[in-house]
Write a protein that holds these residues in place. Sequence first.
Motif, short mmCIF file in Angstrom:
data_model
loop_
_atom_site.label_atom_id
_atom_site.label_comp_id
_atom_site.label_asym_id
_atom_site.label_seq_id
_atom_site.Cartn_x
_atom_site.Cartn_y
_atom_site.Cartn_z
N ALA A 1 -26.79 -24.47 -37.43
CA ALA A 1 -27.07 -23.49 -38.49
C ALA A 1 -25.79 -23.03 -39.15
O ALA A 1 -25.72 -22.89 -40.38
N LEU A 2 -24.75 -22.79 -38.36
CA LEU A 2 -23.46 -22.38 -38.91
C LEU A 2 -22.85 -23.49 -39.77
O LEU A 2 -22.26 -23.22 -40.83
N HIS A 3 -23.01 -24.73 -39.33
CA HIS A 3 -22.48 -25.85 -40.11
C HIS A 3 -23.22 -25.97 -41.44
O HIS A 3 -22.59 -26.19 -42.49
N ALA A 4 -24.54 -25.81 -41.41
CA ALA A 4 -25.33 -25.92 -42.64
C ALA A 4 -24.94 -24.84 -43.65
O ALA A 4 -25.00 -25.07 -44.86
N ALA A 5 -24.53 -23.66 -43.15
CA ALA A 5 -24.12 -22.56 -44.04
C ALA A 5 -22.63 -22.59 -44.34
O ALA A 5 -22.09 -21.65 -44.92
N VAL A 6 -21.95 -23.68 -43.93
CA VAL A 6 -20.51 -23.84 -44.13
C VAL A 6 -19.77 -22.63 -43.54
O VAL A 6 -18.86 -22.07 -44.16
N ALA A 7 -20.20 -22.24 -42.36
CA ALA A 7 -19.59 -21.08 -41.69
C ALA A 7 -18.78 -21.50 -40.47
O ALA A 7 -18.38 -20.65 -39.68
N ASP A 8 -18.50 -22.81 -40.33
CA ASP A 8 -17.71 -23.26 -39.18
C ASP A 8 -16.33 -22.61 -39.16
O ASP A 8 -15.83 -22.21 -38.09
N ASP A 9 -15.71 -22.52 -40.35
CA ASP A 9 -14.35 -21.97 -40.39
C ASP A 9 -14.32 -20.50 -39.99
O ASP A 9 -13.31 -20.00 -39.48
N GLN B 1 -21.99 -13.37 -46.45
CA GLN B 1 -23.13 -14.07 -47.04
C GLN B 1 -23.44 -15.36 -46.29
O GLN B 1 -24.61 -15.70 -46.07
N ARG B 2 -22.40 -16.07 -45.88
CA ARG B 2 -22.64 -17.31 -45.13
C ARG B 2 -23.21 -17.04 -43.74
O ARG B 2 -24.06 -17.80 -43.27
N ILE B 3 -22.79 -15.95 -43.12
CA ILE B 3 -23.35 -15.60 -41.81
C ILE B 3 -24.82 -15.22 -41.96
O ILE B 3 -25.66 -15.61 -41.12
N ARG B 4 -25.16 -14.50 -43.02
CA ARG B 4 -26.57 -14.15 -43.25
C ARG B 4 -27.41 -15.41 -43.48
O ARG B 4 -28.53 -15.52 -42.99
N LEU B 5 -26.87 -16.35 -44.24
CA LEU B 5 -27.60 -17.59 -44.47
C LEU B 5 -27.74 -18.38 -43.18
O LEU B 5 -28.81 -18.93 -42.89
N ALA B 6 -26.66 -18.46 -42.40
CA ALA B 6 -26.72 -19.18 -41.12
C ALA B 6 -27.76 -18.54 -40.19
O ALA B 6 -28.50 -19.25 -39.48
N ARG B 7 -27.84 -17.22 -40.19
CA ARG B 7 -28.83 -16.54 -39.36
C ARG B 7 -30.25 -16.91 -39.79
O ARG B 7 -31.13 -17.13 -38.95
N ALA B 8 -30.47 -16.99 -41.10
CA ALA B 8 -31.79 -17.38 -41.58
C ALA B 8 -32.12 -18.82 -41.22
O ALA B 8 -33.26 -19.14 -40.85
N LEU B 9 -31.12 -19.70 -41.31
CA LEU B 9 -31.35 -21.10 -40.96
C LEU B 9 -31.58 -21.26 -39.46
O LEU B 9 -32.36 -22.12 -39.03
N ALA B 10 -30.91 -20.44 -38.65
CA ALA B 10 -31.12 -20.50 -37.20
C ALA B 10 -32.55 -20.11 -36.83
O ALA B 10 -33.10 -20.59 -35.85
N HIS C 1 -16.39 -24.33 -54.86
CA HIS C 1 -16.26 -25.42 -53.90
C HIS C 1 -17.16 -25.19 -52.68
O HIS C 1 -17.91 -26.08 -52.25
N THR C 2 -17.09 -23.98 -52.13
CA THR C 2 -17.91 -23.67 -50.96
C THR C 2 -19.39 -23.68 -51.32
O THR C 2 -20.24 -24.14 -50.54
N GLU C 3 -19.71 -23.19 -52.52
CA GLU C 3 -21.11 -23.14 -52.95
C GLU C 3 -21.70 -24.55 -53.04
O GLU C 3 -22.85 -24.79 -52.64
N ALA C 4 -20.93 -25.50 -53.53
CA ALA C 4 -21.41 -26.88 -53.64
C ALA C 4 -21.69 -27.46 -52.25
O ALA C 4 -22.69 -28.15 -52.04
N ARG C 5 -20.80 -27.19 -51.30
CA ARG C 5 -21.01 -27.69 -49.93
C ARG C 5 -22.24 -27.05 -49.30
O ARG C 5 -23.02 -27.73 -48.62
N VAL C 6 -22.43 -25.74 -49.52
CA VAL C 6 -23.61 -25.07 -48.98
C VAL C 6 -24.88 -25.68 -49.57
O VAL C 6 -25.86 -25.93 -48.86
N ALA C 7 -24.89 -25.94 -50.87
CA ALA C 7 -26.07 -26.50 -51.52
C ALA C 7 -26.41 -27.86 -50.94
O ALA C 7 -27.58 -28.17 -50.70
N ASP C 8 -25.39 -28.71 -50.72
CA ASP C 8 -25.63 -30.03 -50.12
C ASP C 8 -26.21 -29.91 -48.72
O ASP C 8 -27.19 -30.58 -48.37
N ARG C 9 -25.61 -29.07 -47.90
CA ARG C 9 -26.04 -28.96 -46.50
C ARG C 9 -27.37 -28.24 -46.37
O ARG C 9 -28.15 -28.53 -45.46
#
Length: 594
Positions: free
Chosen positions: A460-468, A494-503, A521-529
């Motif tokens: 879930a964290l990876h999908a929200a680009v929250a690994d970093d 915002q990425r943590i909130r999205l990761a929580r929803a995906l989890a 740049h981050t938004e494009a990666r989030v959209a892809d994942r």
Amino acid sequence: MIDAYEDPGTPDARGGWWYLWWLVRCQTGRCALGAVIASTWMVLLAATPYLMAKAIDEGLEPGDFGALTGWSAALFVVGSFNAWLSIMRHRTMTRVRMDANFRTVKVVVGHAVRLGAALSRRAGAGEVVTIGVGDVQTIAQALTVVGPGVGAVIAYLTIAGLLVSVSPLIAAVVLLGIPAIVVLVGPLLTRLQGTETEYRERQGVLTARIADLASGLRVLNGLGGKGLVADAFHRDSQHLRAQGYRVGAVTSWVQALGVGLPTIFLSVVTWLAARLAAQGDITVGELVSVYGYVAVLVGPVAFWVECGYMLSRGVVAARRVVRFLRLQPMEDAGTRPAPAEPSVLHDPESGVRVRPGHLTALASARPADTATVIDRLGRYTPSRTTWGEVPLDEIPLTEIRARILVADHEADVFADTLRNVMKGADQSFRGAGNCATSHNTPADAMRHSEAPPEAHLTQALHAAVADDIVQALPDGLDSQIDAQARNLSGGQRQRIRLARALAANPEILLAIEPTSALDAHTEARVADRLKGARNGRTTVVATTSPLVLDRTDTVLYLVDGKVAATGTHRQLLDTSPGYRELVARDTDSEEAVR
């Protein structure tokens, strides 16, 4: 006193007075004990001048040393016992107040939990904070009337009876004078209720402004609007201060009259008793006792005025609590089961039709319109929305919450470790009868059934680009997150909130502006994942970002809350001028970011 895990009971929400009476009934024994102790304490205060009069008339004046010693010893014993009673009275009344305090807190918090998502739509944050910070204490203080208030009445009647044995004239003056004092103060208490009510209302509004200002200060700085908001807050605070002065003016008169009038009355009665003693109608000892009785009466009268003041403020506070308790949670009269298979979500009011298993975007020049549609699709407001062939209002709310998740980009984050923040969403959906995972695709079912919890959170964290974010935190997933994730930046939150929803992996995910605070740049990666993480599952995203819109299966373009055009992102760019203008404006913003 109420236990932390004890059921507080069902409050009486018919009105402010009824609520205060309910708090008394919840601890009848303790309130009765407080009244008995306070009454005994005040009556024994009146015993002091009686014993002193006996010591003078039977011991000091005739020169009887034995009688003087006996009455003095009795005076010492009664004084010592009354000192102990005073301690017990204070302890008992403290327990009464604390029970009322904790019980009200539990009732308010419990009702806030029952309101759930409807809370923010029914009551402002300022009102809830004002109840918790100020009104709870005021209500607890109002219960003082059951101790000293009752004791003051008993002491008044006892002293009046003792004065009858000394002089019927003095007794008549006391019996008529003390109620007259209370009557004089009464109108001020009524006025106090009105000014206090207005003050509490203004305080609630200003508290809400403080919360909004604190949460949006960074945005206001960026937009240059901090000065405007600061000026508005300054004006509101000045109005609140002026209202506070009006409350203080009435309060000062109440307290001044509560002490001043009894003192004047004491002077009048003492003068009358001195004249009677000079005429030989009463003895010197009786003169001393009359002075002592009236001096003791100052206490009960002051208690009456004080209790009236506290009750006036307590009723105002109780009415606010009752008004909050009367707020009803979202009606749940649903009895029909939700569709067994993935089905279309349809909102007739806007024309939005969400196909199952697709990534759908809602785009509008007014974000409030798309948020309103999301609220209807998630059943946070009454609507004619259908799920398959079943009206959403006819499905039990628990089943909807277990299968449909609305992910707001400003959703609350509670203080805890990052692991628990993520697990909270995951477990809430998994614990609801597995409804959220009952329609997984085969790949999803394998991923979620075989992957250990740690891997599930990592995905879930990876999908929200929250690994970093996890890597940057000192203890990784075990790092402490502040309330509302204030120790993270806006984009990280915002990425943590999205990761929580995906989890949580809901069957249907409705996300409101999930990438609005991210760089291009981050938004494009989030959209892809996001598209890969939600493959085969129904997902709706409210956004105007071309980077996200280009990766969705379908875009619904809304104008004035209605669907004006439907198609892919590139189709709408060619066929809808309004959509092209909306997206081009966002593209210009993203180019500026780059």
